[in-house]
Scaffold this motif. Structure first.
Motif, PDB file in Angstrom:
ATOM      1  N   ASP A  82      35.071  43.739  42.647  1.00  0.00           N
ATOM      2  CA  ASP A  82      35.512  45.241  43.242  1.00  0.00           C
ATOM      3  C   ASP A  82      34.519  45.855  43.919  1.00  0.00           C
ATOM      4  OD1 ASP A  82      37.852  44.133  41.551  1.00  0.00           O
ATOM      5  OD2 ASP A  82      38.642  46.015  41.746  1.00  0.00           O
TER       6      ASP A  82
ATOM      7  N   TYR B 252      36.174  42.229  38.067  1.00  0.00           N
ATOM      8  CA  TYR B 252      37.388  42.014  38.946  1.00  0.00           C
ATOM      9  C   TYR B 252      38.478  42.865  38.177  1.00  0.00           C
ATOM     10  CZ  TYR B 252      35.227  38.243  41.206  1.00  0.00           C
ATOM     11  OH  TYR B 252      34.249  37.214  42.134  1.00  0.00           O
TER      12      TYR B 252
ATOM     13  N   ASP C  98      43.836  32.537  46.185  1.00  0.00           N
ATOM     14  CA  ASP C  98      44.041  33.030  47.563  1.00  0.00           C
ATOM     15  C   ASP C  98      45.537  32.818  48.059  1.00  0.00           C
ATOM     16  OD1 ASP C  98      41.406  33.490  48.062  1.00  0.00           O
ATOM     17  OD2 ASP C  98      41.057  31.119  48.744  1.00  0.00           O
TER      18      ASP C  98
ATOM     19  N   THR D 125      29.901  35.152  50.148  1.00  0.00           N
ATOM     20  CA  THR D 125      29.999  36.511  49.543  1.00  0.00           C
ATOM     21  C   THR D 125      28.850  37.529  49.526  1.00  0.00           C
ATOM     22  OG1 THR D 125      29.256  35.283  47.473  1.00  0.00           O
ATOM     23  CG2 THR D 125      31.404  35.059  47.949  1.00  0.00           C
TER      24      THR D 125
ATOM     25  N   ASN E  30      42.727  43.424  42.345  1.00  0.00           N
ATOM     26  CA  ASN E  30      41.850  42.833  43.111  1.00  0.00           C
ATOM     27  C   ASN E  30      42.453  41.297  43.528  1.00  0.00           C
ATOM     28  OD1 ASN E  30      39.778  41.617  44.781  1.00  0.00           O
ATOM     29  ND2 ASN E  30      37.943  41.926  43.266  1.00  0.00           N
ATOM     30  N   LYS E  31      42.826  40.997  44.532  1.00  0.00           N
ATOM     31  CA  LYS E  31      43.210  39.781  44.816  1.00  0.00           C
ATOM     32  C   LYS E  31      42.502  38.864  45.718  1.00  0.00           C
ATOM     33  CE  LYS E  31      48.146  41.016  43.596  1.00  0.00           C
ATOM     34  NZ  LYS E  31      49.383  41.036  44.466  1.00  0.00           N
ATOM     35  N   THR E  32      41.208  39.211  45.962  1.00  0.00           N
ATOM     36  CA  THR E  32      40.308  38.468  46.619  1.00  0.00           C
ATOM     37  C   THR E  32      39.249  37.605  45.999  1.00  0.00           C
ATOM     38  OG1 THR E  32      38.462  40.246  46.630  1.00  0.00           O
ATOM     39  CG2 THR E  32      40.183  40.442  48.181  1.00  0.00           C
ATOM     40  N   GLY E  33      38.275  37.142  46.497  1.00  0.00           N
ATOM     41  CA  GLY E  33      37.462  36.348  45.661  1.00  0.00           C
ATOM     42  C   GLY E  33      36.143  37.040  45.615  1.00  0.00           C
ATOM     43  N   GLU E  34      36.180  38.284  46.141  1.00  0.00           N
ATOM     44  CA  GLU E  34      34.642  39.286  45.795  1.00  0.00           C
ATOM     45  C   GLU E  34      35.038  40.083  44.776  1.00  0.00           C
ATOM     46  OE1 GLU E  34      32.004  39.597  47.627  1.00  0.00           O
ATOM     47  OE2 GLU E  34      32.259  37.834  49.046  1.00  0.00           O
TER      48      GLU E  34
ATOM     49  N   ARG F 182      37.663  36.221  39.228  1.00  0.00           N
ATOM     50  CA  ARG F 182      38.700  36.413  39.958  1.00  0.00           C
ATOM     51  C   ARG F 182      39.926  36.089  39.116  1.00  0.00           C
ATOM     52  NH1 ARG F 182      39.363  33.370  45.442  1.00  0.00           N
ATOM     53  NH2 ARG F 182      41.322  34.663  45.437  1.00  0.00           N
TER      54      ARG F 182
ATOM     55  N   THR G 285      27.686  42.338  54.604  1.00  0.00           N
ATOM     56  CA  THR G 285      28.587  41.169  55.180  1.00  0.00           C
ATOM     57  C   THR G 285      28.159  40.787  56.376  1.00  0.00           C
ATOM     58  OG1 THR G 285      30.110  42.820  55.751  1.00  0.00           O
ATOM     59  CG2 THR G 285      30.580  41.847  53.837  1.00  0.00           C
TER      60      THR G 285
END
Length: 600
Positions: free
Chosen positions: A340, A330, A386, A451, A334-338, A382, A423
């Motif tokens: 990079d 991460y 959220d 995910t 990167n501000k997602t839960g996935e 992360r 996805t």
């Protein structure tokens, strides 16, 4: 009658000793001439004649008629000449080989503080520093800069090896041109020597010139020499005549798509068998061409080609390993839960990465990281929730995992499959291909995953359920990465997602069984050992050739002391012959002027 005969004996003695003195002078004048062979006047007694007499009791038998020169002989030892030229071919090979390896050692520049190994160490060290300070902007910038420095070093070394390969290729053409020039000159001398031999004379100086040319030719290429008619020589290369008396066959080259020269006969365009000399050393170092006449496997040592392959293998290992780990981390942006799911280094745009030949040449840090080091994925989890709040800041675990690649043993085989929409809830089907085993078909039914990592885990579970161990599957965006310790694993075939085919992918072979550092250390050590071997063989061969040349000089070389002794000898003989003629003249004068006066 006897008086006139005595004058003839004296005249012959004068002319013969004068000729012998001229030969001595010729030797002394050429004492320092390269390739000159000492010449000796062979003096022999002239054909005698029987003295007439009324009875055998008063006959003295045959009477000598003086001296003559049977030949002016060139002093050479044919056996030593053959030995010298045979060893001179080896000398040319090892001299050229040593020069090539010396250049390679300069390019590799190991061990040193500025070589590739040092740059790689600095790259891994920058990841260690980032693991300790994952949010530090300057530390992140250093990682990006170290990555660029590493890429630049790989690119520079690749270009240097390519330049060396091109230089060796140019030397092949130069050697072929020089061989043709020498062959043409030897042919011309053959013609002149034969003409002089036909007239009954000895072309000693021309033979010396021809021997010098043959010596030069023997250093360039392996040759076989035989004697021809009228003292001409025949020369063969690889079983075919290069020079045949008054004719010669020209060599030429053919280029492959990369401009590499293959040596061929000009008339038949058949590949020439080169097994020794400087020309073979250039071919060994440069490697074979891609033309169809080349042997498979290559008969050459492929020194530069192997180094390029090893350099590409190391670059491939660093690029793919770094990307494999980096894509699972991460970044600060990167501000997602996935994860990079981004690469640190650019990957080649090809469907068969393992067949790609330019990993080192094209190595580069991804533009997104160069422009913004905050895109470096240093965290293993992360760092934003959220709601956009910082969580888990100070996480440098992924950077630490990247630093740990320095000690990674590279036992895995990797397969990258790009462009797959992981996805989507679509069924996936593919074959695991292993050498010596039937293909294993894996099918994953549609399901809901939060995910991409969950989808990758489902694929891995299906592989394990099929009885295959040693596989790790990760999902990085639209890329699947299959990692396996199974050495029989060769790729993934017939990959389809919801019925859409995504092609076949070959397993990337790493520098397996050792770390990247150990691999490059072994490469540098191998070059060093080869360079030492070439230096030792060159020194030994140079000593041997020098000894053989000294042995040749002991026979054909001019000794000024010996020539001075011969000069005095022939001078005294000339003076004696002159005095003898004077005595005979006085005898004749007595007969003419004083005999027959009685009774006058």
């Amino acid at each position: 009658m006897s008086g006139f005969f005595g004058l003839e004996i004296g005249k012959r003695a004068i002319f013969v000793n004068q000729t012998a003195l001229n030969t001595v002078g010729h030797n002394m004048a050429n004492a320092s001439t390269t390739g000159y062979s000492k010449q000796v006047s062979n003096l022999t007694a002239a054909i005698p004649y029987c003295t007439p007499s009324l009875s055998s009791s008063t006959s003295v038998g045959q009477l000598g008629t003086g001296v003559t020169i049977s030949a002016v002989e060139r002093m050479r030892d044919a056996y030593v000449d053959r030995q010298y030229r045979y060893e001179n071919t080896s000398l040319g090979y090892w001299e050229a080989t040593q020069q090539s390896l010396d250049k390679i050692e300069v390019i590799i520049n190991e061990p040193s503080t500025t070589g590739l190994r040092s740059v790689i160490d600095q790259f891994w060290k920058s990841w260690e520093d980032l693991a300790a300070n994952p949010e530090n902007s300057s530390t992140r910038a250093v990682v990006a800069q170290r990555g660029e420095a590493l890429a630049d070093t790989f690119q520079h070394m690749y270009r240097q090896l390519i330049d060396l390969k091109q230089d060796l290729n140019a030397n092949v053409q130069i050697a072929v041109d020089e061989i043709n020039t020498l062959a043409s000159q030897i042919k011309d001398l053959n013609v002149q020597i034969a003409a002089i031999m036909t007239s009954g004379q000895s072309p000693n100086d021309l033979e010396d010139k021809r021997d010098v040319l043959i010596d030069q030719l023997s250093k360039l290429v392996n040759i076989n020499i035989t004697d021809g008619e009228n003292n001409m020589v025949n020369i063969q290369i690889g079983g075919r005549s290069l020079v045949q008396g008054a004719f010669y066959n020209k060599l030429d080259t053919e280029e492959d798509s990369d401009g590499m020269h293959m040596v061929v006969w000009d008339d038949t365009r058949v590949r020439t068998g080169i097994s020794g000399g400087e020309l073979r050393a250039y071919l060994d170092a440069r490697g074979k061409t891609s033309l169809s006449q080349e042997k498979e496997p290559s008969e050459y040592t492929e020194t530069v080609a192997n180094l390029l392959e090893q350099l590409n293998s190391l670059a491939k290992s660093i690029i793919t390993r770094t990307n494999q780990v980096h894509s699972q981390g991460y970044s600060l942006n990167n501000k997602t839960g996935e994860p990079d799911n981004t690469d640190f280094f650019n990957m080649p745009t090809t469907t068969s990465p393992d067949d790609y030949l330019y990993w080192a040449r094209d190595m580069a840090v991804c533009t997104t990281i160069v422009k913004d080091p905050n895109n470096i994925a240093a965290a293993a989890s992360r760092t934003w929730d959220d709601a956009g709040k910082k969580i888990n800041f100070g996480d440098g675990d992924n950077a630490l995992a990247l630093a740990g690649l320095k000690q990674n043993m590279n036992n895995d085989l990797l397969v990258f499959t790009d462009g797959i929409p992981l996805t989507a809830d679509a069924d996936i089907s593919f074959d695991i291909v292993r050498s010596g085993y039937p293909n294993t078909t894996i099918t994953i039914s549609p399901a809901t995953y939060t995910t991409t990592a969950e989808r990758a885990q489902a694929i891995q579970d299906a592989i394990e359920a099929a009885g295959l161990d040693g596989f790790t599957v990760t999902a990085n965006g639209q890329r699947l990465v299959f990692s396996s310790t199974d050495t029989s694993f060769t790729g993934v075939n017939s990959l389809t997602v919801d019925g859409v085919a995504y092609g076949d992918n070959t397993a990337l072979k790493m520098v397996g069984g050792c770390t990247n550092d150990d691999f490059w250390r072994a490469v540098a050590a191998e070059v060093g050992v080869k360079a030492q071997e070439a230096e030792r063989n060159y020194a030994n061969q140079d000593t041997l050739v020098s000894q053989l040349d000294n042995k040749r000089q002991s026979v054909s070389g001019v000794s000024l002391d010996e020539e001075a002794t011969d000069m005095i000898k022939y001078q005294h003989a000339f003076n004696a012959a002159s005095r003898y003629i004077t005595v005979v003249d006085e005898m004749l004068q007595t007969i003419v002027e004083k005999m027959g006066l009685a009774g006058r």
